[in-house]
Scaffold this active site. Sequence first.
Site, PDB file in Angstrom:
ATOM      1  N   LYS A  52       0.843  -1.208   0.000  1.00  0.00           N
ATOM      2  CA  LYS A  52       0.000   0.000   0.000  1.00  0.00           C
ATOM      3  C   LYS A  52       0.877   1.257   0.000  1.00  0.00           C
ATOM      4  CE  LYS A  52      -3.850  -2.412   2.241  1.00  0.00           C
ATOM      5  NZ  LYS A  52      -4.592  -2.746   3.461  1.00  0.00           N
ATOM      6  N   GLN A  96      -4.366  -1.872   9.911  1.00  0.00           N
ATOM      7  CA  GLN A  96      -4.309  -3.176   9.240  1.00  0.00           C
ATOM      8  C   GLN A  96      -4.855  -4.268  10.162  1.00  0.00           C
ATOM      9  OE1 GLN A  96      -3.582  -3.468   6.022  1.00  0.00           O
ATOM     10  NE2 GLN A  96      -3.891  -5.665   5.999  1.00  0.00           N
ATOM     11  N   ASP A 119     -10.885   2.821   4.530  1.00  0.00           N
ATOM     12  CA  ASP A 119     -11.204   1.392   4.449  1.00  0.00           C
ATOM     13  C   ASP A 119     -12.725   1.174   4.418  1.00  0.00           C
ATOM     14  OD1 ASP A 119      -9.258  -0.593   4.243  1.00  0.00           O
ATOM     15  OD2 ASP A 119      -8.614  -0.346   6.324  1.00  0.00           O
TER      16      ASP A 119
HETATM   17  N1  GUN Z   1      -6.905  -7.051   6.406  1.00  0.00           N
HETATM   18  C1  GUN Z   1      -7.348  -7.761   5.335  1.00  0.00           C
HETATM   19  N2  GUN Z   1      -7.952  -6.951   4.426  1.00  0.00           N
HETATM   20  C2  GUN Z   1      -7.896  -5.694   4.942  1.00  0.00           C
HETATM   21  C3  GUN Z   1      -8.345  -4.430   4.468  1.00  0.00           C
HETATM   22  O1  GUN Z   1      -8.949  -4.286   3.387  1.00  0.00           O
HETATM   23  N3  GUN Z   1      -8.084  -3.381   5.294  1.00  0.00           N
HETATM   24  C4  GUN Z   1      -7.441  -3.517   6.490  1.00  0.00           C
HETATM   25  N4  GUN Z   1      -7.268  -2.418   7.233  1.00  0.00           N
HETATM   26  N5  GUN Z   1      -7.026  -4.684   6.957  1.00  0.00           N
HETATM   27  C5  GUN Z   1      -7.244  -5.765   6.182  1.00  0.00           C
END
Ligand code: GUN
Length: 295
Positions: A52, A96, A119
Site C-alpha cells: 500500500k 491493518q 477502508d
Molecule cells: N486485512 C485484510 N484486508 C484488509 C483491508 O482491506 N483493510 C485492512 N485495514 N485490513 C485488512
Amino acid sequence: MELVDGKKLLAKVKLELKSEVQKMAHSNLRPPHLSAILVGDDPASKTYINAKIKSCEEIGFNSSVFKYSENVSETELLNKIHEINQSKEIDGLIVQLPLPKHINSDFITHSIDYKKDVDGFHPINMGRMVLGLDCFVPATPFGIMSLLEEYNIETSGKSCLVIGRSHIVGTPVSILMSRNKKRANSTVTLAHSKTKNLTSLTKEADIIIAAIGIPHFIKDTMVKKGCVIIDVGIHRVPSDKTKSGYRLVGDVDFDKVKEKVSFITPVPGGVGPMTIASLLKNTLFSAKKIIYSRT
Ligand code: GUN
C-alpha cells in the site's frame, strides 16, 4: 476463459491518480496523505502495508506508517488514532487487520474519523453504503465492482453467490451486488459456515465471489460452465518450486476451474491489487474533500 487482470487495472488506476496529484500540485495543493497503523509481526500484514505504501509513493501520495508491537495497549492505539483524526495533513487512516486478540478491532476501527475512514469500515460509511449514499466503500468490495465494470461483465438479473459473510468483504459485496445500479442488480445469495448443501448453490450460480478463507475450496466439479469467478482468498501454501518455500493460492482451485468458466481472477494478481487501487481512490476522494474545504 478470460483472465481478469487486477494488476493491469491497478497500473491504469495509478496512472490516473498520478495525473490527479500533478493537477493538484499545479494548483499549489498538497498531495493526498494516507496513514497506516500496523500492529505486530504478521508477515502477511507487513506485506500488505508495504504494498500500500509503495503504491502511494509511486503516484506521489504522502504516506506514513505507525508500527506497534504485538502487546500494544488499546489506549495507545486510540491516542494515535485521535491524533491522526485531528491532523489537517492526513486524509486517510487504515488500521491493518487482524489485530491481536486483546484488542477490540471494532472499537479501534470505529474510532477512526469516518471522514478519514478510507477502508470504509466505520458504521457511518457502512450505513451510508447500504442506503446508496456518498461514502467510502470498503476497498476489496469496491475493487471487485471495478473489475466487473472494467471487464464489462453482465451482472443484472444474474445469480450471484457470495461465500463468506465478513464485514470486510462478504457482507458489503453482497449489498453492492444486489443494489439497483447498472453494474449490480444481481440476485444475491450469501452463504457462510452454516450453509447447507453449498455445492447445490455453487452449481447454480452465474457469479461466485469466494471469500471463504480455505485454500482451493472451490473445485471444478462445483461450478457451472461459463460462470464468473471472483477469488478473494489469499493463502501461503508450501511449495518446493519457489525460493521462498511457499506460493500464494486463492479459495479456488484455479488450474482446474479456469477451464470451465468465462471469467476468473487469478491469485495473486486479481482482487488483491484492486484492493490497493480502491484504497488509493478513496484517499484521493478524502483529500479532495479535506483540502478543497479549506481553500
Ligand atoms: N486485512 C485484510 N484486508 C484488509 C483491508 O482491506 N483493510 C485492512 N485495514 N485490513 C485488512
